[in-house]
Design a protein around this motif. Sequence first.
Motif, PDB file in Angstrom:
ATOM      1  N   THR A  47      23.596  53.415 -49.339  1.00 24.40           N
ATOM      2  CA  THR A  47      23.145  53.693 -47.983  1.00 24.40           C
ATOM      3  C   THR A  47      21.654  53.421 -47.886  1.00 24.40           C
ATOM      4  O   THR A  47      20.884  53.848 -48.743  1.00 24.40           O
ATOM      5  CB  THR A  47      23.426  55.162 -47.603  1.00 24.40           C
ATOM      6  OG1 THR A  47      24.814  55.423 -47.811  1.00 24.40           O
ATOM      7  CG2 THR A  47      23.075  55.433 -46.164  1.00 24.40           C
ATOM      8  N   LYS A  48      21.256  52.711 -46.834  1.00 25.46           N
ATOM      9  CA  LYS A  48      19.860  52.343 -46.636  1.00 25.46           C
ATOM     10  C   LYS A  48      19.384  52.922 -45.302  1.00 25.46           C
ATOM     11  O   LYS A  48      20.049  52.763 -44.282  1.00 25.46           O
ATOM     12  CB  LYS A  48      19.742  50.819 -46.638  1.00 25.46           C
ATOM     13  CG  LYS A  48      18.347  50.295 -46.462  1.00 25.46           C
ATOM     14  CD  LYS A  48      18.278  48.795 -46.655  1.00 25.46           C
ATOM     15  CE  LYS A  48      18.933  48.079 -45.494  1.00 25.46           C
ATOM     16  NZ  LYS A  48      18.703  46.628 -45.506  1.00 25.46           N
ATOM     17  N   ASP A  49      18.268  53.642 -45.314  1.00 17.70           N
ATOM     18  CA  ASP A  49      17.680  54.179 -44.085  1.00 17.70           C
ATOM     19  C   ASP A  49      16.771  53.128 -43.456  1.00 17.70           C
ATOM     20  O   ASP A  49      15.923  52.539 -44.132  1.00 17.70           O
ATOM     21  CB  ASP A  49      16.863  55.441 -44.365  1.00 17.70           C
ATOM     22  CG  ASP A  49      17.740  56.616 -44.744  1.00 17.70           C
ATOM     23  OD1 ASP A  49      18.913  56.624 -44.330  1.00 17.70           O
ATOM     24  OD2 ASP A  49      17.251  57.517 -45.447  1.00 17.70           O
ATOM     25  N   THR A  50      16.942  52.897 -42.156  1.00 18.15           N
ATOM     26  CA  THR A  50      16.142  51.916 -41.437  1.00 18.15           C
ATOM     27  C   THR A  50      15.582  52.567 -40.180  1.00 18.15           C
ATOM     28  O   THR A  50      16.280  53.315 -39.494  1.00 18.15           O
ATOM     29  CB  THR A  50      17.002  50.713 -41.011  1.00 18.15           C
ATOM     30  OG1 THR A  50      17.989  50.452 -41.990  1.00 18.15           O
ATOM     31  CG2 THR A  50      16.174  49.471 -40.868  1.00 18.15           C
ATOM     32  N   THR A  51      14.341  52.261 -39.875  1.00 13.06           N
ATOM     33  CA  THR A  51      13.739  52.760 -38.646  1.00 13.06           C
ATOM     34  C   THR A  51      14.124  51.825 -37.509  1.00 13.06           C
ATOM     35  O   THR A  51      13.747  50.661 -37.489  1.00 13.06           O
ATOM     36  CB  THR A  51      12.214  52.833 -38.782  1.00 13.06           C
ATOM     37  OG1 THR A  51      11.892  53.657 -39.885  1.00 13.06           O
ATOM     38  CG2 THR A  51      11.577  53.401 -37.524  1.00 13.06           C
ATOM     39  N   GLN A  72      21.156  54.996 -40.596  1.00 20.05           N
ATOM     40  CA  GLN A  72      21.630  54.797 -41.963  1.00 20.05           C
ATOM     41  C   GLN A  72      22.652  53.670 -41.959  1.00 20.05           C
ATOM     42  O   GLN A  72      23.660  53.730 -41.258  1.00 20.05           O
ATOM     43  CB  GLN A  72      22.271  56.063 -42.515  1.00 20.05           C
ATOM     44  CG  GLN A  72      21.289  57.160 -42.788  1.00 20.05           C
ATOM     45  CD  GLN A  72      21.966  58.354 -43.440  1.00 20.05           C
ATOM     46  OE1 GLN A  72      23.177  58.499 -43.406  1.00 20.05           O
ATOM     47  NE2 GLN A  72      21.163  59.203 -44.046  1.00 20.05           N
ATOM     48  N   GLU A  73      22.356  52.643 -42.735  1.00 23.13           N
ATOM     49  CA  GLU A  73      23.260  51.498 -42.841  1.00 23.13           C
ATOM     50  C   GLU A  73      23.925  51.514 -44.208  1.00 23.13           C
ATOM     51  O   GLU A  73      23.266  51.713 -45.222  1.00 23.13           O
ATOM     52  CB  GLU A  73      22.483  50.193 -42.674  1.00 23.13           C
ATOM     53  CG  GLU A  73      21.840  50.023 -41.324  1.00 23.13           C
ATOM     54  CD  GLU A  73      21.072  48.735 -41.235  1.00 23.13           C
ATOM     55  OE1 GLU A  73      21.472  47.753 -41.894  1.00 23.13           O
ATOM     56  OE2 GLU A  73      20.065  48.705 -40.529  1.00 23.13           O
ATOM     57  N   THR A  86      15.919  56.876 -36.810  1.00 20.95           N
ATOM     58  CA  THR A  86      16.334  56.198 -38.032  1.00 20.95           C
ATOM     59  C   THR A  86      17.846  56.027 -38.038  1.00 20.95           C
ATOM     60  O   THR A  86      18.582  56.856 -37.522  1.00 20.95           O
ATOM     61  CB  THR A  86      15.900  56.973 -39.295  1.00 20.95           C
ATOM     62  OG1 THR A  86      16.484  58.260 -39.247  1.00 20.95           O
ATOM     63  CG2 THR A  86      14.398  57.083 -39.378  1.00 20.95           C
TER      64      THR A  86
END
Length: 73
Positions: free
Chosen positions: A27-31, A43-44, A41
């Motif tokens: 899981t990658k957090d993106t703004t 979560q992808e 934010t």
Amino acid sequence: MNATRIAGIVLIVIGLAGFFTGGFSFTKDTTAAKIGPIELTVQEKESVNIPQWLSIGAVVAGAALLALGFRKS
């Protein structure tokens, strides 16, 4: 145990893990947006597939290193 044997065992374990799982996800957090003090934010979930030929190659290379490690001693 010498370094060749350890590297062979590690390659075999990694190859078998990649073969049976087929890949892994994280899981990658993106703004997404930032407006003043408010930040949104998202979560992808990303997934990485491990090809079967790569897993089998790692097992074969690990077995070869393991055989060379026993042959030297």
